[in-house]
Design an enzyme around this catalytic site. Structure first.
Site, PDB file in Angstrom:
ATOM      1  N   GLY A   1      50.771  -1.183  28.809  1.00  0.00           N
ATOM      2  CA  GLY A   1      49.424  -0.930  29.302  1.00  0.00           C
ATOM      3  C   GLY A   1      48.774  -2.141  29.939  1.00  0.00           C
TER       4      GLY A   1
ATOM      5  N   GLY B   1      55.678   2.551  28.319  1.00  0.00           N
ATOM      6  CA  GLY B   1      56.337   1.267  28.602  1.00  0.00           C
ATOM      7  C   GLY B   1      55.401   0.084  28.650  1.00  0.00           C
TER       8      GLY B   1
ATOM      9  CD  GLU C   1      37.841   1.169  30.467  1.00  0.00           C
ATOM     10  OE1 GLU C   1      38.720   1.193  29.624  1.00  0.00           O
ATOM     11  OE2 GLU C   1      38.018   1.529  31.646  1.00  0.00           O
TER      12      GLU C   1
ATOM     13  CB  THR D   1      40.098   8.313  24.994  1.00  0.00           C
ATOM     14  OG1 THR D   1      40.585   7.109  24.405  1.00  0.00           O
ATOM     15  CG2 THR D   1      38.870   8.796  24.254  1.00  0.00           C
TER      16      THR D   1
ATOM     17  CB  THR E   1      44.938  -7.160  24.960  1.00  0.00           C
ATOM     18  OG1 THR E   1      45.534  -8.026  25.943  1.00  0.00           O
ATOM     19  CG2 THR E   1      45.700  -5.845  24.917  1.00  0.00           C
TER      20      THR E   1
ATOM     21  N   GLY F   1      32.223  -5.946  -2.685  1.00  0.00           N
ATOM     22  CA  GLY F   1      33.160  -5.922  -3.805  1.00  0.00           C
ATOM     23  C   GLY F   1      34.081  -4.709  -3.698  1.00  0.00           C
TER      24      GLY F   1
ATOM     25  CD  GLU G   1      46.542 -11.150  22.884  1.00  0.00           C
ATOM     26  OE1 GLU G   1      46.176  -9.988  23.205  1.00  0.00           O
ATOM     27  OE2 GLU G   1      46.509 -11.550  21.711  1.00  0.00           O
TER      28      GLU G   1
HETATM   29  C1  LIG Z   1      41.984   3.961  20.575  1.00  0.00           C
HETATM   30  C2  LIG Z   1      42.581   3.701  21.929  1.00  0.00           C
HETATM   31  C3  LIG Z   1      42.146   4.435  23.027  1.00  0.00           C
HETATM   32  C4  LIG Z   1      42.710   4.214  24.286  1.00  0.00           C
HETATM   33  N1  LIG Z   1      42.303   4.993  25.339  1.00  0.00           N
HETATM   34  C5  LIG Z   1      42.931   4.853  26.538  1.00  0.00           C
HETATM   35  C6  LIG Z   1      42.609   5.732  27.634  1.00  0.00           C
HETATM   36  O1  LIG Z   1      41.731   6.603  27.534  1.00  0.00           O
HETATM   37  N2  LIG Z   1      43.291   5.592  28.791  1.00  0.00           N
HETATM   38  C7  LIG Z   1      44.251   4.633  28.944  1.00  0.00           C
HETATM   39  O2  LIG Z   1      44.835   4.563  30.027  1.00  0.00           O
HETATM   40  N3  LIG Z   1      44.586   3.803  27.929  1.00  0.00           N
HETATM   41  C8  LIG Z   1      43.951   3.890  26.737  1.00  0.00           C
HETATM   42  N4  LIG Z   1      44.286   3.045  25.692  1.00  0.00           N
HETATM   43  C9  LIG Z   1      45.351   2.081  25.876  1.00  0.00           C
HETATM   44  C10 LIG Z   1      44.915   0.632  25.973  1.00  0.00           C
HETATM   45  O3  LIG Z   1      44.232   0.410  27.172  1.00  0.00           O
HETATM   46  C11 LIG Z   1      46.209  -0.205  25.862  1.00  0.00           C
HETATM   47  O4  LIG Z   1      46.670  -0.058  24.517  1.00  0.00           O
HETATM   48  C12 LIG Z   1      46.012  -1.658  26.211  1.00  0.00           C
HETATM   49  O5  LIG Z   1      45.748  -1.813  27.573  1.00  0.00           O
HETATM   50  C13 LIG Z   1      47.247  -2.501  25.824  1.00  0.00           C
HETATM   51  O6  LIG Z   1      48.422  -1.937  26.328  1.00  0.00           O
HETATM   52  P1  LIG Z   1      49.674  -1.717  25.357  1.00  0.00           P
HETATM   53  O7  LIG Z   1      49.212  -1.042  24.129  1.00  0.00           O
HETATM   54  O8  LIG Z   1      50.754  -1.069  26.131  1.00  0.00           O
HETATM   55  O9  LIG Z   1      50.132  -3.174  24.935  1.00  0.00           O
HETATM   56  P2  LIG Z   1      51.115  -4.131  25.748  1.00  0.00           P
HETATM   57  O10 LIG Z   1      50.674  -4.253  27.148  1.00  0.00           O
HETATM   58  O11 LIG Z   1      52.523  -3.707  25.497  1.00  0.00           O
HETATM   59  O12 LIG Z   1      50.869  -5.510  25.018  1.00  0.00           O
HETATM   60  C14 LIG Z   1      51.359  -5.790  23.701  1.00  0.00           C
HETATM   61  C15 LIG Z   1      50.829  -7.143  23.272  1.00  0.00           C
HETATM   62  O13 LIG Z   1      51.317  -8.155  24.162  1.00  0.00           O
HETATM   63  C16 LIG Z   1      50.232  -8.871  24.709  1.00  0.00           C
HETATM   64  N5  LIG Z   1      50.547  -9.298  26.065  1.00  0.00           N
HETATM   65  C17 LIG Z   1      50.912  -8.540  27.127  1.00  0.00           C
HETATM   66  N6  LIG Z   1      51.067  -9.290  28.222  1.00  0.00           N
HETATM   67  C18 LIG Z   1      50.798 -10.582  27.861  1.00  0.00           C
HETATM   68  C19 LIG Z   1      50.752 -11.838  28.551  1.00  0.00           C
HETATM   69  N7  LIG Z   1      51.003 -11.924  29.865  1.00  0.00           N
HETATM   70  N8  LIG Z   1      50.430 -12.942  27.854  1.00  0.00           N
HETATM   71  C20 LIG Z   1      50.162 -12.871  26.524  1.00  0.00           C
HETATM   72  N9  LIG Z   1      50.170 -11.710  25.826  1.00  0.00           N
HETATM   73  C21 LIG Z   1      50.472 -10.578  26.479  1.00  0.00           C
HETATM   74  C22 LIG Z   1      49.059  -7.921  24.678  1.00  0.00           C
HETATM   75  O14 LIG Z   1      47.818  -8.591  24.752  1.00  0.00           O
HETATM   76  C23 LIG Z   1      49.288  -7.218  23.357  1.00  0.00           C
HETATM   77  O15 LIG Z   1      48.792  -8.004  22.316  1.00  0.00           O
HETATM   78  C24 LIG Z   1      43.716   3.230  24.445  1.00  0.00           C
HETATM   79  C25 LIG Z   1      44.133   2.472  23.338  1.00  0.00           C
HETATM   80  C26 LIG Z   1      43.583   2.701  22.102  1.00  0.00           C
HETATM   81  C27 LIG Z   1      44.064   1.894  20.921  1.00  0.00           C
END
Ligand SMILES: Cc1cc2nc3c(=O)[nH]c(=O)nc-3n(C[C@H](O)[C@H](O)[C@H](O)COP(=O)(O)OP(=O)(O)OC[C@H]3O[C@@H](n4cnc5c(N)ncnc54)[C@H](O)[C@@H]3O)c2cc1C
Length: 384
Positions: A132, A130, A242, A159, A366, A340, A368
């Site tokens: 992160g 839902g 981190e 991970t 992120t 290229g 953001e």
């Molecule tokens: C390769 C990889 C390894 C990972 N490993 C781990 C791990 O070991 N453990 C773990 O717990 N997680 C892990 N993650 C998860 C990572 O921490 C989350 O993907 C990240 O925190 C973003 O959460 P989300 O993907 O749910 O995006 P969302 O929170 O759903 O966000 C989606 C988009 O909306 C933007 N957004 C959200 N809120 C706002 C706001 N208030 N204002 C403006 N923009 C906003 C975000 O910046 C993003 O661009 C991993 C991710 C990847 C890709």
């Protein structure tokens, strides 16, 4: 004086990690991209003391500071297997630093000590299907029943999730919001725990990334890390290291890519002269290396503030992470262009790295979210 002011101890540690990377990672990177890196990489790194750099020697760590973490990351990145580096850093930083900082001695003995040795593999479970970014809204629950927690819910993008022996899990033990979250150590051989899909990624192929399910998983209350309801604060503190790690990874990656590109420009000719003699490429390289130098200095400043426990360190850490994550999106595709057609070939490291650039602005918060923190700390602060 140079900055950072590396001394003989730093250089000795750097030499140790460089040798480890040269012997244990780089020769295998191509194969691991297909097969995944082996579990024994953890025990090999543990035997050299690379998994507890900042942890207390009482638990098998080396008792060093963030400068050594920076060196560790810079040298591991020479292995050109970013998936393996991410797996190792989750083990020695992301999933274990909270146990080191806040866990009971019993918990440290049982989980931290074998993790530092690389004998038990760790994962960090925060992100949920839902969402992160909004950690305070997570819904995986841990209901207290006597001397046990009963955990229900799911995590995603974890991970080391497929191979972990334990997950440092963020779960809701109380009401809504940040104060309802606690951190728990969940052994993965507990009934009700299940690994869902192993997720296919665009890059970092050698690391395993999983979705995890918790179906009435029972763990003893003594497996809680620190105080109940303090989990959110613990995670936010741990995010500082981190994010430093992520910025350092990006800078090291970009340095490597720039050197590779410079070598290609010096070797490749078009229209009777070397690409490296053409002003357009010289200027582009000048812009990119200037950007990288700025990024490295921001990251080193963040490390410096963390080492000196400066209360303003979070601002520098967030700036370093934001700058690095945004820089890499420009730098690697620009470098790939210099190659290229080879810049689109799987066999080319620069080309492969260009596929994963946006990931750096996602993990560990992120871009953001970094802007949110910077805006809060800087824009909303008043001049004295
Ligand atoms: C390769 C990889 C390894 C990972 N490993 C781990 C791990 O070991 N453990 C773990 O717990 N997680 C892990 N993650 C998860 C990572 O921490 C989350 O993907 C990240 O925190 C973003 O959460 P989300 O993907 O749910 O995006 P969302 O929170 O759903 O966000 C989606 C988009 O909306 C933007 N957004 C959200 N809120 C706002 C706001 N208030 N204002 C403006 N923009 C906003 C975000 O910046 C993003 O661009 C991993 C991710 C990847 C890709």
């Amino acid at each position: 004086m140079s900055f950072p002011d590396w001394n003989e101890d730093h250089e000795a540690f750097r030499a140790t990690v460089r040798r480890f990377t040269r012997e244990e990672i780089r020769p295998h990177a191509d194969r691991w991209r297909q097969e995944g890196f082996p579990d024994e990489l953890f025990s090999k790194a543990g035997a050299l003391g690379l998994l507890g750099v900042r942890f207390d020697p009482k638990w098998g760590g080396s008792g060093l500071d963030h400068w050594y973490t920076v060196i560790l990351v810079e040298e591991l990145m020479r292995g050109r297997d970013i998936g393996a580096v991410v797996g190792l850093l989750v083990q020695c930083e992301m999933a274990t630093s909270v146990i080191h900082a806040h866990g009971s001695d019993e918990l440290r003995q049982e989980w931290l000590v074998p993790a530092i040795r690389g004998e038990r593999i760790a994962a960090l479970g925060v992100t949920e299907p839902g969402g992160g970014s909004d950690v305070a809204a997570l819904i995986t629950s841990a209901r207290r029943e006597g001397e046990e927690y009963v955990i229900r819910g799911g995590k995603i993008f974890i991970t080391n999730g497929v191979r972990a022996d334990f997950v440092t899990l963020a779960a809701r033990t109380g009401g809504p919001g940040a104060d309802g979250i606690s951190l728990l150590v969940v052994p993965t051989d507990t009934r009700g725990f299940q690994v869902g899909r192993r997720l296919e990624k665009l890059d970092l192929h050698s690391s395993d990334t999983a979705e995890l399910f918790f179906d009435d998983v029972r763990i003893p209350v003594r497996f809680r890390v620190g105080e109940e309801g303090r989990g959110f604060r613990y995670i936010m503190q741990a995010f500082q290291s981190e994010r430093l790690v992520l910025s350092t990874m990006v800078n090291a990656l970009c340095r490597d890519i720039l050197e590779e590109t410079r070598a290609y420009l010096e070797e490749r000719s078009a229209f009777g002269r070397k690409l490296a003699s053409m002003q357009v490429w010289r200027h582009r390289m000048a812009d990119l290396v200037t950007d990288l130098e700025a990024s490295e200095l921001l990251t080193y400043r963040a490390a410096d503030r963390l080492v000196s426990r400066d209360p303003g360190a979070e601002l520098s850490v967030s700036m370093a992470k934001l700058h690095a994550a945004e820089m890499v999106r420009r730098l690697i595709p620009d470098c790939a262009q210099a190659f290229g057609g080879y810049g689109f070939m799987e066999e080319n490291y620069v080309a492969r790295c260009s596929r994963g650039v946006q990931n750096w602005g996602v993990g560990a918060g992120t871009s953001e979210m970094m802007r949110e923190i910077i805006a809060k700390r800087w824009m909303d602060s008043r001049r004295p």
